[in-house]
Design a protein around this motif. Sequence first.
Motif, PDB file in Angstrom:
ATOM      1  N   THR A  74     -33.536 -26.942 -25.337  1.00 45.43           N
ATOM      2  CA  THR A  74     -31.748 -26.475 -24.690  1.00 45.43           C
ATOM      3  C   THR A  74     -32.555 -27.228 -23.134  1.00 45.43           C
ATOM      4  OG1 THR A  74     -30.583 -25.143 -25.196  1.00 45.43           O
ATOM      5  CG2 THR A  74     -29.823 -26.102 -23.451  1.00 45.43           C
ATOM      6  N   GLU A  75     -33.689 -26.745 -22.928  1.00 43.71           N
ATOM      7  CA  GLU A  75     -33.854 -27.438 -21.058  1.00 43.71           C
ATOM      8  C   GLU A  75     -34.310 -29.039 -21.152  1.00 43.71           C
ATOM      9  OE1 GLU A  75     -36.884 -24.335 -20.322  1.00 43.71           O
ATOM     10  OE2 GLU A  75     -35.474 -22.334 -18.984  1.00 43.71           O
ATOM     11  N   GLU A  76     -34.806 -29.118 -22.349  1.00 44.22           N
ATOM     12  CA  GLU A  76     -35.776 -30.677 -22.736  1.00 44.22           C
ATOM     13  C   GLU A  76     -34.284 -31.225 -22.787  1.00 44.22           C
ATOM     14  OE1 GLU A  76     -39.278 -31.835 -25.751  1.00 44.22           O
ATOM     15  OE2 GLU A  76     -37.536 -31.535 -26.973  1.00 44.22           O
ATOM     16  N   ALA A  77     -33.535 -31.184 -23.663  1.00 40.48           N
ATOM     17  CA  ALA A  77     -32.173 -31.923 -23.515  1.00 40.48           C
ATOM     18  C   ALA A  77     -31.730 -31.717 -22.132  1.00 40.48           C
ATOM     19  CB  ALA A  77     -31.041 -31.352 -24.508  1.00 40.48           C
ATOM     20  N   VAL A  78     -31.303 -31.018 -21.448  1.00 42.65           N
ATOM     21  CA  VAL A  78     -30.652 -31.329 -20.459  1.00 42.65           C
ATOM     22  C   VAL A  78     -31.536 -32.038 -19.343  1.00 42.65           C
ATOM     23  CG1 VAL A  78     -30.285 -29.833 -17.996  1.00 42.65           C
ATOM     24  CG2 VAL A  78     -29.529 -29.035 -20.385  1.00 42.65           C
ATOM     25  N   GLU A  79     -32.636 -31.906 -18.896  1.00 41.72           N
ATOM     26  CA  GLU A  79     -33.605 -33.392 -18.432  1.00 41.72           C
ATOM     27  C   GLU A  79     -33.248 -34.005 -19.062  1.00 41.72           C
ATOM     28  OE1 GLU A  79     -36.588 -34.067 -15.850  1.00 41.72           O
ATOM     29  OE2 GLU A  79     -35.654 -32.317 -15.903  1.00 41.72           O
ATOM     30  N   LEU A  80     -33.154 -34.177 -20.221  1.00 38.59           N
ATOM     31  CA  LEU A  80     -33.146 -36.059 -20.834  1.00 38.59           C
ATOM     32  C   LEU A  80     -31.779 -36.673 -20.069  1.00 38.59           C
ATOM     33  CD1 LEU A  80     -34.055 -38.400 -22.393  1.00 38.59           C
ATOM     34  CD2 LEU A  80     -33.143 -37.261 -24.435  1.00 38.59           C
ATOM     35  N   ALA A  81     -30.641 -35.811 -19.843  1.00 35.70           N
ATOM     36  CA  ALA A  81     -29.435 -36.188 -19.794  1.00 35.70           C
ATOM     37  C   ALA A  81     -29.678 -36.468 -18.261  1.00 35.70           C
ATOM     38  CB  ALA A  81     -28.324 -35.175 -20.384  1.00 35.70           C
ATOM     39  N   LYS A 102     -23.195 -26.647 -26.527  1.00 39.22           N
ATOM     40  CA  LYS A 102     -22.929 -25.741 -25.727  1.00 39.22           C
ATOM     41  C   LYS A 102     -23.527 -25.057 -24.519  1.00 39.22           C
ATOM     42  CE  LYS A 102     -19.956 -23.217 -28.021  1.00 39.22           C
ATOM     43  NZ  LYS A 102     -19.566 -22.541 -29.805  1.00 39.22           N
ATOM     44  N   ALA A 103     -24.320 -25.004 -24.923  1.00 36.81           N
ATOM     45  CA  ALA A 103     -25.763 -24.690 -24.331  1.00 36.81           C
ATOM     46  C   ALA A 103     -25.798 -25.697 -23.076  1.00 36.81           C
ATOM     47  CB  ALA A 103     -27.462 -24.519 -24.964  1.00 36.81           C
ATOM     48  N   ILE A 104     -25.846 -26.915 -23.444  1.00 32.12           N
ATOM     49  CA  ILE A 104     -26.094 -27.864 -21.908  1.00 32.12           C
ATOM     50  C   ILE A 104     -24.973 -27.314 -21.249  1.00 32.12           C
ATOM     51  CG2 ILE A 104     -26.053 -30.757 -21.568  1.00 32.12           C
ATOM     52  CD1 ILE A 104     -27.662 -30.635 -24.197  1.00 32.12           C
ATOM     53  N   ALA A 105     -23.681 -27.700 -21.701  1.00 31.30           N
ATOM     54  CA  ALA A 105     -22.824 -27.500 -20.463  1.00 31.30           C
ATOM     55  C   ALA A 105     -23.036 -25.707 -20.150  1.00 31.30           C
ATOM     56  CB  ALA A 105     -21.677 -27.125 -21.945  1.00 31.30           C
ATOM     57  N   LEU A 106     -23.023 -25.149 -20.602  1.00 28.59           N
ATOM     58  CA  LEU A 106     -23.304 -23.636 -19.615  1.00 28.59           C
ATOM     59  C   LEU A 106     -24.282 -23.970 -18.631  1.00 28.59           C
ATOM     60  CD1 LEU A 106     -22.899 -20.916 -19.526  1.00 28.59           C
ATOM     61  CD2 LEU A 106     -25.041 -20.486 -21.342  1.00 28.59           C
ATOM     62  N   ARG A 107     -25.076 -24.892 -18.734  1.00 28.90           N
ATOM     63  CA  ARG A 107     -25.894 -24.915 -17.516  1.00 28.90           C
ATOM     64  C   ARG A 107     -25.567 -26.024 -16.876  1.00 28.90           C
ATOM     65  NH1 ARG A 107     -27.827 -22.900 -21.439  1.00 28.90           N
ATOM     66  NH2 ARG A 107     -30.579 -22.256 -21.652  1.00 28.90           N
ATOM     67  N   THR A 108     -25.039 -27.024 -17.781  1.00 25.77           N
ATOM     68  CA  THR A 108     -23.900 -28.181 -16.644  1.00 25.77           C
ATOM     69  C   THR A 108     -23.012 -28.841 -15.911  1.00 25.77           C
ATOM     70  OG1 THR A 108     -24.000 -29.529 -18.703  1.00 25.77           O
ATOM     71  CG2 THR A 108     -26.915 -29.708 -17.617  1.00 25.77           C
ATOM     72  N   ASP A 109     -22.462 -27.634 -17.037  1.00 26.71           N
ATOM     73  CA  ASP A 109     -20.509 -28.100 -17.382  1.00 26.71           C
ATOM     74  C   ASP A 109     -20.482 -29.486 -17.181  1.00 26.71           C
ATOM     75  OD1 ASP A 109     -19.712 -25.592 -16.158  1.00 26.71           O
ATOM     76  OD2 ASP A 109     -20.090 -26.016 -14.170  1.00 26.71           O
ATOM     77  N   PHE A 110     -21.319 -29.948 -18.121  1.00 22.89           N
ATOM     78  CA  PHE A 110     -21.306 -31.563 -18.702  1.00 22.89           C
ATOM     79  C   PHE A 110     -19.626 -31.657 -19.863  1.00 22.89           C
ATOM     80  CE2 PHE A 110     -25.051 -34.021 -18.617  1.00 22.89           C
ATOM     81  CZ  PHE A 110     -25.428 -33.603 -16.955  1.00 22.89           C
ATOM     82  N   PRO A 111     -18.505 -32.063 -19.780  1.00 22.21           N
ATOM     83  CA  PRO A 111     -17.723 -31.983 -20.988  1.00 22.21           C
ATOM     84  C   PRO A 111     -18.425 -31.926 -21.784  1.00 22.21           C
ATOM     85  CG  PRO A 111     -16.844 -33.017 -19.416  1.00 22.21           C
ATOM     86  CD  PRO A 111     -18.327 -33.676 -19.081  1.00 22.21           C
ATOM     87  N   GLN A 112     -17.900 -31.640 -22.975  1.00 17.61           N
ATOM     88  CA  GLN A 112     -18.068 -32.149 -24.575  1.00 17.61           C
ATOM     89  C   GLN A 112     -17.667 -32.815 -25.264  1.00 17.61           C
ATOM     90  OE1 GLN A 112     -20.166 -27.971 -26.274  1.00 17.61           O
ATOM     91  NE2 GLN A 112     -18.885 -27.475 -24.704  1.00 17.61           N
TER      92      GLN A 112
END
Length: 352
Positions: A74-81, A102-112
Amino acid sequence: MQPFIFNSLPGRVIFGRGTLSQVASEIENLGCSKALVLTGPSQAATGEALRADLGNAAVGLYSNARMHTPVNVTEEAVELARTLGAGCVVAIGGGSTVGLAKAIALRTDFPQIVIPTTYSGSEATTIVGQTENGIKTTQKTLKVLPEVIIYDVDLTLTLPTQLTMTSGINAMAHAIEALYAVDSNPITDMVAEQGIARLACALPILSKDPHNSEARSDALYGAWACAYCVGIVSLALHHKLCHTLGGTLNLPHSETHTVILPYAVVYNTPYAVDAMAKVARILGSTSAAQGIYDLARTLGAPSSLRELGAKEEDLERVADVAMTKTYPNPGPLDRGKILSLLKDAYEGKRPA
């Protein structure tokens, strides 16, 4: 009529055939212009094709979603995003890919925007599970609920038969736990029963005719109905054990749910007689647990933890982890009884 509380979940659901074509317009409806597409390794080509179809609306592809949502992935994907300047995510795949979104949204509030290709149901819930250092934890929050779910029946036509069966029973587990949840209500009970019935009818057809589009449509609808219920009410022993087995022993997700479900039902049946009578009636069996077990065997699904690679000596540790946190369950939580449940599931005995 008994008093109840019902909290409806927000979100937009698009269901049909060929609905994948609506992804670009849904990105625009969310007010986003840069989406990161997410998939797992086995669906990288599908993700790349979607990224190409989206053109300038997609800034890249991350295709390393993993089972049980490891925190480092998840952390790797967040960094790429963040590096690519993404403002939302589009997930296409099974529960692992949806879990990553969902894990990315938890950290960033990005819409999914999520496009499920299995019957896992994660897309319809406010639950996110994450694994770190061999421990899988879950939390429930509206932050992880996808804004848009696009169900495209065509994407499930090539779902492998074995995964179809275990993913379908995994979906049924959501509804069965919803029926005996401490916060169950007449609305989720009605939807849960319909979800179980659709899947119980569709799965035997798909085991023989996996390209049957009508049965695929029923199964996908049933999976959504089951997941919708568990997104509103509380999880209990079955899901706790499956999350523990997955995070601690790295067992496959839907297969673990398939194996554990009849034994979790045995554990809770004395404390949820009416709910389990509904399940037995839908399955045409005198016993909910036996009906579930027999259905799984008829479909050729695995029936024991031994088949999934678990070792008997690991069961004590699993029982310990399962007792580390309290959670609502119809029957009192007892380590000895949980260990007995796990041993029966390890052997794959038909429930008494």
